[in-house]
Design a protein around this motif. Structure first.
Motif, PDB file in Angstrom:
ATOM      1  N   PHE A  37       0.853  -1.189   0.000  1.00 62.00           N
ATOM      2  CA  PHE A  37       0.000   0.000   0.000  1.00 62.00           C
ATOM      3  C   PHE A  37       0.888   1.238   0.000  1.00 62.00           C
ATOM      4  O   PHE A  37       2.098   1.171   0.263  1.00 62.00           O
ATOM      5  CB  PHE A  37      -0.923   0.012   1.228  1.00 62.00           C
ATOM      6  CG  PHE A  37      -0.188   0.080   2.538  1.00 62.00           C
ATOM      7  CD1 PHE A  37       0.109   1.293   3.137  1.00 62.00           C
ATOM      8  CD2 PHE A  37       0.230  -1.086   3.175  1.00 62.00           C
ATOM      9  CE1 PHE A  37       0.809   1.359   4.327  1.00 62.00           C
ATOM     10  CE2 PHE A  37       0.928  -1.034   4.370  1.00 62.00           C
ATOM     11  CZ  PHE A  37       1.226   0.199   4.949  1.00 62.00           C
ATOM     12  N   SER A  38       0.271   2.371  -0.271  1.00 67.53           N
ATOM     13  CA  SER A  38       0.968   3.656  -0.228  1.00 67.53           C
ATOM     14  C   SER A  38       0.244   4.576   0.751  1.00 67.53           C
ATOM     15  O   SER A  38      -1.000   4.573   0.799  1.00 67.53           O
ATOM     16  CB  SER A  38       0.996   4.310  -1.619  1.00 67.53           C
ATOM     17  OG  SER A  38       1.623   3.468  -2.555  1.00 67.53           O
ATOM     18  N   PRO A  39       0.962   5.387   1.531  1.00 71.77           N
ATOM     19  CA  PRO A  39       0.293   6.359   2.398  1.00 71.77           C
ATOM     20  C   PRO A  39      -0.443   7.400   1.539  1.00 71.77           C
ATOM     21  O   PRO A  39      -0.009   7.734   0.440  1.00 71.77           O
ATOM     22  CB  PRO A  39       1.445   7.003   3.172  1.00 71.77           C
ATOM     23  CG  PRO A  39       2.602   6.059   3.012  1.00 71.77           C
ATOM     24  CD  PRO A  39       2.419   5.397   1.686  1.00 71.77           C
ATOM     25  N   GLY A  40      -1.568   7.876   2.046  1.00 70.98           N
ATOM     26  CA  GLY A  40      -2.282   8.919   1.339  1.00 70.98           C
ATOM     27  C   GLY A  40      -1.488  10.212   1.305  1.00 70.98           C
ATOM     28  O   GLY A  40      -0.614  10.444   2.151  1.00 70.98           O
ATOM     29  N   PRO A  41      -1.728  11.069   0.330  1.00 73.62           N
ATOM     30  CA  PRO A  41      -1.017  12.359   0.253  1.00 73.62           C
ATOM     31  C   PRO A  41      -1.195  13.163   1.538  1.00 73.62           C
ATOM     32  O   PRO A  41      -2.306  13.319   2.037  1.00 73.62           O
ATOM     33  CB  PRO A  41      -1.688  13.057  -0.936  1.00 73.62           C
ATOM     34  CG  PRO A  41      -2.295  11.955  -1.738  1.00 73.62           C
ATOM     35  CD  PRO A  41      -2.714  10.909  -0.749  1.00 73.62           C
ATOM     36  N   GLY A  42      -0.097  13.657   2.105  1.00 73.23           N
ATOM     37  CA  GLY A  42      -0.152  14.450   3.321  1.00 73.23           C
ATOM     38  C   GLY A  42      -0.193  13.641   4.593  1.00 73.23           C
ATOM     39  O   GLY A  42      -0.400  14.208   5.681  1.00 73.23           O
ATOM     40  N   THR A  43       0.015  12.332   4.523  1.00 77.17           N
ATOM     41  CA  THR A  43       0.018  11.508   5.731  1.00 77.17           C
ATOM     42  C   THR A  43       1.247  11.844   6.578  1.00 77.17           C
ATOM     43  O   THR A  43       2.370  11.868   6.060  1.00 77.17           O
ATOM     44  CB  THR A  43       0.039  10.017   5.371  1.00 77.17           C
ATOM     45  OG1 THR A  43      -1.108   9.704   4.599  1.00 77.17           O
ATOM     46  CG2 THR A  43       0.046   9.154   6.625  1.00 77.17           C
ATOM     47  N   PRO A  44       1.084  12.103   7.868  1.00 77.91           N
ATOM     48  CA  PRO A  44       2.227  12.406   8.738  1.00 77.91           C
ATOM     49  C   PRO A  44       3.211  11.244   8.776  1.00 77.91           C
ATOM     50  O   PRO A  44       2.815  10.077   8.697  1.00 77.91           O
ATOM     51  CB  PRO A  44       1.590  12.641  10.118  1.00 77.91           C
ATOM     52  CG  PRO A  44       0.171  12.952   9.838  1.00 77.91           C
ATOM     53  CD  PRO A  44      -0.198  12.194   8.604  1.00 77.91           C
ATOM     54  N   PRO A  45       4.495  11.524   8.891  1.00 77.38           N
ATOM     55  CA  PRO A  45       5.493  10.439   8.881  1.00 77.38           C
ATOM     56  C   PRO A  45       5.396   9.504  10.080  1.00 77.38           C
ATOM     57  O   PRO A  45       5.914   8.389  10.027  1.00 77.38           O
ATOM     58  CB  PRO A  45       6.833  11.191   8.869  1.00 77.38           C
ATOM     59  CG  PRO A  45       6.529  12.560   9.362  1.00 77.38           C
ATOM     60  CD  PRO A  45       5.133  12.863   8.944  1.00 77.38           C
ATOM     61  N   ASP A  46       4.759   9.938  11.173  1.00 79.15           N
ATOM     62  CA  ASP A  46       4.652   9.075  12.344  1.00 79.15           C
ATOM     63  C   ASP A  46       3.367   8.240  12.344  1.00 79.15           C
ATOM     64  O   ASP A  46       3.078   7.544  13.317  1.00 79.15           O
ATOM     65  CB  ASP A  46       4.733   9.906  13.627  1.00 79.15           C
ATOM     66  CG  ASP A  46       3.596  10.920  13.734  1.00 79.15           C
ATOM     67  OD1 ASP A  46       2.987  11.246  12.686  1.00 79.15           O
ATOM     68  OD2 ASP A  46       3.316  11.381  14.858  1.00 79.15           O
ATOM     69  N   ALA A  47       2.616   8.293  11.269  1.00 74.27           N
ATOM     70  CA  ALA A  47       1.373   7.507  11.199  1.00 74.27           C
ATOM     71  C   ALA A  47       1.699   6.022  11.080  1.00 74.27           C
ATOM     72  O   ALA A  47       2.686   5.614  10.453  1.00 74.27           O
ATOM     73  CB  ALA A  47       0.542   7.958  10.014  1.00 74.27           C
ATOM     74  N   LEU A  48       0.863   5.198  11.679  1.00 75.23           N
ATOM     75  CA  LEU A  48       0.973   3.741  11.605  1.00 75.23           C
ATOM     76  C   LEU A  48      -0.222   3.187  10.849  1.00 75.23           C
ATOM     77  O   LEU A  48      -1.278   3.831  10.765  1.00 75.23           O
ATOM     78  CB  LEU A  48       1.043   3.134  13.007  1.00 75.23           C
ATOM     79  CG  LEU A  48       2.228   3.584  13.858  1.00 75.23           C
ATOM     80  CD1 LEU A  48       2.141   2.975  15.257  1.00 75.23           C
ATOM     81  CD2 LEU A  48       3.552   3.214  13.203  1.00 75.23           C
ATOM     82  N   PHE A  49      -0.060   1.983  10.323  1.00 71.95           N
ATOM     83  CA  PHE A  49      -1.088   1.413   9.447  1.00 71.95           C
ATOM     84  C   PHE A  49      -1.512   0.044   9.961  1.00 71.95           C
ATOM     85  O   PHE A  49      -0.692  -0.759  10.397  1.00 71.95           O
ATOM     86  CB  PHE A  49      -0.567   1.315   8.016  1.00 71.95           C
ATOM     87  CG  PHE A  49      -0.194   2.651   7.425  1.00 71.95           C
ATOM     88  CD1 PHE A  49      -1.113   3.392   6.715  1.00 71.95           C
ATOM     89  CD2 PHE A  49       1.086   3.165   7.609  1.00 71.95           C
ATOM     90  CE1 PHE A  49      -0.775   4.620   6.183  1.00 71.95           C
ATOM     91  CE2 PHE A  49       1.441   4.384   7.078  1.00 71.95           C
ATOM     92  CZ  PHE A  49       0.506   5.127   6.368  1.00 71.95           C
ATOM     93  N   THR A  50      -2.813  -0.197   9.861  1.00 73.72           N
ATOM     94  CA  THR A  50      -3.427  -1.439  10.329  1.00 73.72           C
ATOM     95  C   THR A  50      -4.021  -2.198   9.149  1.00 73.72           C
ATOM     96  O   THR A  50      -4.614  -1.589   8.250  1.00 73.72           O
ATOM     97  CB  THR A  50      -4.531  -1.141  11.356  1.00 73.72           C
ATOM     98  OG1 THR A  50      -3.963  -0.442  12.462  1.00 73.72           O
ATOM     99  CG2 THR A  50      -5.175  -2.421  11.855  1.00 73.72           C
TER     100      THR A  50
END
Length: 277
Positions: A37-50
């Motif tokens: 997957f790819s992070p959405g545009p503007g996703t903070p770098p400290d975001a985690l994914f489930t």
């Protein structure tokens, strides 16, 4: 009532404010299933994914152990989670951080058996006179050992056979066996063979590199030259013998009327030849 509405809207904006992930997909090679997957545009770098998966047979979403706190760029290995090769699955990914989450982004439907890409078999080729023997190594089949359901399906191997001399090709499918024989080929000729796995339900196969071999050892070059020399010499001798026989018959034909003149054989022969001229 208006105050409660404002509070609910504020709560919604606070809790669901991260960009949703994109490009959620499951790729599979030799039954190893990887979610990317790819992070959405503007996703903070400290975001985690489930990550969660859905089974059409169980009809419920389930969290994937080991894929609950992924960082951007990490992948999720689903090989041990998608064990039923005939089931249909989906995956979804969501971003989160303190007091913030994103919407779920779903993958397309995925079926292990039909969507996996089958890598090429590892084999070697040897000649057997007017045929080729193709021996598939054990490593090619061991890739399916972790899934008995998959191993018990009917598999075939598709061979592409190309004659090196002129590029003539033939294709044939044979039931999967570790040893296969391709018959009715020309002796002493080089062929190159590529192969791929295939089944009724899966045609996503990658073909192997070409492996080349002679059906039987070609004659050495010096032996070929010797044979040609012998044939040429025999032909020359045969021509000389025929010419000699023809000449002899012609001479004997002109000597017959003069055989009674034994006292002058030379002049008789010369006279006969002169008269013919």
């Amino acid at each position: 009532m208006g105050l409660w509405t404002l509070l609910l809207l504020h709560f919604h904006l606070v809790c669901v404010s991260l960009p949703a992930p994109s490009n959620v997909s499951i790729s599979s090679y030799n039954m190893e299933h990887i979610l990317r997957f790819s992070p959405g545009p503007g996703t903070p770098p400290d975001a985690l994914f489930t990550v969660q998966i859905y089974s059409s047979r169980r009809q419920r979403w389930k969290a994937v152990a080991g894929c609950q706190e992924l960082t951007a760029g990490q992948m999720c290995n689903l090989t041990d989670k998608l064990k039923d090769v005939l089931d249909h699955y989906m995956a979804q990914v969501r971003a989160s951080r303190t007091n913030q989450t994103s919407q779920w982004t779903k993958s397309r439907e995925f079926q292990p058996l039909t969507d996996t890409v089958l890598g090429p078999p590892d084999f070697y080729v040897s000649g057997c006179g007017n045929c080729l023997i193709l021996q598939i190594r054990d490593s090619s089949w061991s890739r399916f050992d972790h899934n008995v359901q998959l191993k018990n399906l009917y598999w075939e191997v598709e061979f592409n056979v190309k004659r090196t001399r002129d590029g003539a090709e033939l294709r044939l499918k044979l039931p999967y066996e570790q040893k296969s024989v391709i018959s009715h080929l020309q002796p002493g000729v080089e062929y190159c063979v590529s192969a791929s796995f295939t089944s009724i339900l899966n045609h996503n196969a990658v073909s192997s590199e070409r492996h080349c071999a002679f059906t039987s050892p070609p004659p050495p070059r010096h032996t070929l030259l010797l044979v040609l020399g012998l044939v040429g010499g025999f032909s020359l001798v045969l021509v000389l013998v025929v010419c000699r026989v023809i000449f002899r018959n012609k001479v004997q034909k002109h000597q017959i009327p003069c055989m009674k003149f034994t006292s002058q054989p030379y002049s008789c022969l010369m006279t006969s030849l002169t008269e013919e001229d």
